[in-house]
Design an enzyme around this catalytic site. Structure first.
Site, short mmCIF file in Angstrom:
data_model
loop_
_atom_site.label_atom_id
_atom_site.label_comp_id
_atom_site.label_asym_id
_atom_site.label_seq_id
_atom_site.Cartn_x
_atom_site.Cartn_y
_atom_site.Cartn_z
N VAL A 155 0.84 -1.20 0.00
CA VAL A 155 0.00 0.00 0.00
C VAL A 155 0.88 1.26 0.00
CG1 VAL A 155 -1.70 1.32 1.31
CG2 VAL A 155 -1.90 -1.14 1.15
N GLU A 159 -0.04 5.11 -5.98
CA GLU A 159 -1.35 5.34 -6.58
C GLU A 159 -1.77 6.80 -6.51
OE1 GLU A 159 -1.04 4.57 -3.06
OE2 GLU A 159 -2.06 2.69 -3.46
N ASP A 209 -1.28 36.41 -33.58
CA ASP A 209 -1.83 37.52 -34.36
C ASP A 209 -0.93 38.72 -34.18
OD1 ASP A 209 -4.12 36.33 -35.19
OD2 ASP A 209 -5.30 36.98 -33.46
N ASN A 256 4.43 7.01 4.95
CA ASN A 256 3.93 7.28 3.61
C ASN A 256 2.79 8.25 3.55
OD1 ASN A 256 3.72 6.39 0.71
ND2 ASN A 256 5.28 5.13 1.73
N ASP A 296 5.27 11.86 4.24
CA ASP A 296 5.64 12.08 2.83
C ASP A 296 4.67 12.99 2.09
OD1 ASP A 296 7.83 10.62 2.92
OD2 ASP A 296 7.14 8.97 1.65
#
Ligand code: ATP
Length: 869
Positions: A285, A290, A332, A700, A704
């Site tokens: 995990v 992800e 332009d 995590n 993080d």
């Protein structure tokens, strides 16, 4: 009601409105209460709980939940206290999901409010005054004043039309324009695509003008009725997002394999099955990235906000990435490179410059064939026409008196394909048709010319004389308009047999900062290309001054372009920097030719006919001030100041955002690899688990994620514009970045495992749990990852970039470091996280270890600098 079958008077009566005054403020308020806002309800927003469920439907998160559930049941059965573990794990995942959802919502909100900024208010008549109103406030009975390029925001019955054509593809699927007029009556069974006396919401005016009365708004409109059938356009992933999804899948596979190995090795080593199972699942995990695509979305959203402050409204956030990679800007001239503040500075006839007295007839015609309006305090209208009217006012010529004498009865509007405009006027016993426009187009319609009071036939020689005058003016960067007229006894709208009167030279100064922006563009390895409807000589003079071209051979005109096949154009496209007297369809060819050479093209546009080119370009960029609604509605970006320098600024921002996304990826992947390395090494060398499941998840999801978000908002490095645009086809993990991620991940992981070995050998009593060693490994891994966030900010040494330049990152790191330290200090948390209070020598070892990522990264940066130096 069947508005199409009623006469205009009946319609107005039924809607209780006045064609000359419109509704008054009170009536509007009343109707707004009755009919509501003029909005097409899109799919109901996915509600909060559905979003939470979405977050938890991820396969890995479900596995984690199951694992935590099993752990909970086993610990209850065994009557030990380990169920706290599972509860905390669930809590961490849950909080993470909530943070994710709120951030996603914030990003969505920011983008939606910016979209509104790019809308132009609709012109309506209320209380007898022309006003601009935002489309959601339009009510049935409002009188709409429409002109070319306007989006139609409600269903309406036509009252007056002048050569009106609309495009109704959103409703009927037919992309060809249809002519509309107020005259014919249609019976109630007529299908929508055949009804010509009404216009419908979500279509737009391709040419002409009209006055119409609103018959239905919001969900009551034809498009509202079918709204549910229309699929909402979902934004396709950007190249980077696609790449990340692929990389993510690859990494997931690798992580799963590693997790299986870890689990099997644990079983062989007869470790506690439940513990090793939890570690394997948590590792999966934690290490599977992800969240990466989501980080990209957030970084893009923050970039969109930043750009709005710099006058660029990004309508499709995904285009930010393409902006960073853009290497051609097709722009332009008028209004973007020049100020669009035009003024008449010279008038000539066939023989040369004439004074104001002799120019009166030319000026009279130029104000009659002119839609600019003189109001009490200002002049409104299109800049070219305003300039002509201003000249008239300077010469004491009154447009109102002229129009009273010679009222206009017909108009064939100007458009950039025809490059001329014609009006028909009635005097006492005659009709006068006046035309003005680009001399090369207009002279083809003339058979005579006038000098003084005399009229002569237009011979080849006289044409040559006129052309000479015209070229002198154009080569001084003047926009030149020719004036011509004809007198008839019956009304005559044929654009032929005109008598040429003279040439008007209009100056439009270059924007301050444009030359600097062109230079910056070149430094940024982006090719500036000027595309203009003006004459090639006018265009060349401007382009030379701006240093867009150096040689004549870099310029080409629309008619020359017609003689070149697409293949040849593609071959030589990079040798041109100026396209003059182009028609809208040429723009499309130019975009395609650049794209065939793998260029990422930004194309500016303002008119209705620019739509296809704006869509075809990688980034269609509409002008906020002078652009039509249609151009804005198909563009990816709208400039609120119409300024070329803003485009260059957005490229800088785009590159900065792309770099920030890369930094975040770099950070997250290297730290994830660090964690995998710790667990994997421990398994390989028969060590007890250096980190527990809860430690992995904490690092995590908590320590993080905040620095990762702050990295996504890193300030843009000042020299970013000098770097080359990145090649979107190149894999993000190829080259040095992939290598850096690996070495840094290895470094972080190996350091943590060494800390664990030292800590458990020196301070733990085997065979008891290595609790001190684990605490030291946990804290050193957490802190070294935090420090690592500063490493990935730049290719330059950390000592050169400075630490304080990203205050958000500093705050995130300090906050996370405090959390990380608290986990070891507070007794309750010690129980939950299975940590201990570290003593001074233990802290010294941990802190020494946290410096390792800096040393590794500095060595890497030094090596890369020397390799490419
Ligand atoms: P750019 O692409 O640089 O913005 P543009 O789009 O303004 O230029 P066009 O609008 O196609 O270019 O104008 C081209 C030519 O048409 C001008 O050089 C001028 O001669 C003529 N022209 C421009 N405006 C009008 C007008 N309102 N009526 C008649 N002729 C016009």
């Amino acid at each position: 009601m069947n508005w199409q079958s009623m006469k205009i008077e009946e319609v107005l009566k039924n809607l209780n409105t006045d064609i000359d005054k419109g509704l008054d403020a009170n009536e509007v308020k009343k109707r707004q209460r009755i009919y509501g806002k003029n909005l097409i309800e899109e799919e109901r927003e996915i509600n909060f709980f559905k979003k939470i469920i979405e977050q938890f439907s991820d396969f890995m998160v479900i596995t984690l939940f199951i694992a935590a559930g099993i752990s909970f049941i086993v610990s209850v059965v065994n009557k030990n206290n380990d169920y706290i573990d599972s509860i905390i794990i669930l809590l961490i995942v849950f909080i993470n999901a909530i943070i994710g959802i709120t951030q996603e919502k914030n990003a969505e909100k920011a983008i939606n409010s910016l979209k509104k900024l790019s809308e132009t208010p609709i012109k309506v008549l209320r209380s007898g005054i022309e006003q601009r109103v935002i489309s959601e406030n339009i009510v049935p009975g409002d009188i709409l004043l429409l002109e070319t390029g306007d989006l139609i925001c409600a269903d309406a019955r036509l009252i007056k039309t002048q050569k009106l054509k609309t495009e109704e593809s959103a409703l009927t699927g037919e992309s060809l324009s249809v002519s509309k007029n107020e005259n014919t009556i249609f019976d109630e069974k007529t299908p929508i695509y055949k009804i010509k006396n009404m216009i419908f919401s979500s279509s737009f005016v391709t040419s002409g003008r009209s006055i119409a009365v609103v018959t239905a708004t919001g969900m009551k409109t034809q498009v509202g009725k079918i709204a549910k059938l229309i699929n909402k356009n979902s934004t396709p992933p950007t190249p980077l997002q696609t790449q990340l999804n692929e990389t993510g899948k690859m990494l997931s596979m690798a992580t799963m394999i590693i997790c299986c190995i870890v689990f099997i090795l644990g079983l062989i080593q007869k470790a506690d099955i439940l513990e090793i199972f939890m570690i394997a699942v948590s590792l999966a995990v934690a290490a599977i990235p992800e969240g990466l695509p989501f980080v990209v979305t957030l970084a893009l959203a923050s970039g969109v906000k930043r750009m709005a402050k710099k006058n660029a409204i990004i309508r499709k956030p995904n285009s930010v990435e393409a902006l960073g990679n853009a290497n051609v800007i097709c722009t332009d001239k008028t209004g973007t490179l020049t100020q669009n503040k035009m003024s008449v500075i010279e008038i000539r006839n066939i023989k040369g410059i004439i004074n104001d007295n002799d120019a009166k007839e030319i000026i009279n015609c130029s104000v009659l064939c002119n839609n600019a309006k003189q109001k009490i305090s200002c002049i409104s209208g299109e800049p070219t026409e305003k300039a002509l009217l201003e000249k008239a006012i300077e010469l004491n010529i009154s447009k109102n008196s002229l129009e009273k004498e010679m009222p206009r009865i017909k108009e064939i509007p100007f458009d950039s394909s025809r490059k001329i405009m014609t009006t028909v006027h009635k005097t006492k016993n005659r009709f006068i048709t006046i035309t003005k426009g680009a001399p090369d187009f207009l002279l083809e319609l003339c058979t005579k010319y006038k000098k003084g009071e005399q009229v002569f036939n237009l011979s080849k020689n006289s044409l040559k004389d006129i052309k000479n005058n015209y070229e002198i003016m154009a080569s001084r960067a003047l926009r030149v308009l020719a004036m011509a007229y004809k007198e008839t006894t019956i009304e005559n709208t044929n654009e032929n047999n005109f008598t040429f009167l003279g040439l008007v030279g209009i100056a439009d100064p270059i924007r301050s900062g444009a030359r600097k922006a062109v230079r910056l563009c070149k430094e940024a390895h982006v090719k500036p290309v000027m595309i203009t409807g003006d004459h090639i000589l006018t265009a060349k003079a401007v382009a030379r001054e701006l240093e867009i071209i150096k040689k004549d051979s870099e310029a080409i005109s629309g008619s020359q372009l017609d003689k070149i096949g697409q293949k040849d154009l593609e071959k030589n496209i990079f040798s041109y920097s100026l396209f003059a007297r182009v028609l809208p369809e040429h723009k499309m060819r130019i975009v395609k030719a650049f794209q065939s050479r793998n260029a990422i093209v930004i194309m500016t546009g303002d008119g209705v006919n620019d739509g296809p080119a704006l869509k075809a370009a990688n980034i269609g960029c509409a002008m906020g001030i002078s652009g039509t609604d249609v151009a804005k509605s198909v563009s990816d970006m709208v400039l609120t100041d119409d300024n070329f320098s803003t485009i260059v600024e957005t490229i800088c921002q785009g590159r900065g955002i792309y770099e920030n996304i890369k930094k975040t990826i770099h950070f997250l992947l290297s730290t994830n690899i660090g964690e995998i390395v710790v667990i994997f090494c421990a398994c390989l060398f028969h060590l007890p688990a250096p980190l527990l499941a809860i430690h992995l998840l904490w690092i995590n999801f908590v320590t993080d994620s905040f620095p990762a978000l702050a990295l996504g908002m890193d300030p843009i490095e000042s020299n970013i514009i000098k770097t080359k645009p990145s090649d979107p086809s190149q894999k993000i993990l190829s080259g040095t970045m992939g290598l850096n991620i690996m070495t840094e991940g290895l470094g972080i992981g190996i350091t943590a495992i060494i800390v664990f070995i030292i800590g458990s050998n020196l301070f733990d009593n085997y065979p008891l749990e290595p609790i001190v060693g684990r605490t030291m490994a946990f804290v050193s891994l957490g802190l070294s990852q935090l420090i690592h966030a500063f490493n990935v900010r730049s290719k330059k040494s950390i000592f050169k970039t400075g630490i304080l330049t990203n205050k958000k990152l500093v705050a995130a790191v300090i906050f996370c470091a405090i959390l990380q330290i608290i986990v070891t200090l507070i007794p309750v948390l010690n129980t939950i996280f299975k940590t201990v209070n570290l003593d001074f020598p233990q802290w010294c070892i941990v802190l020494a270890a946290t410096t390792i990522p800096i040393i590794i990264s500095e060595i890497e940066k030094f090596a890369i600098r020397n390799k490419y130096a």
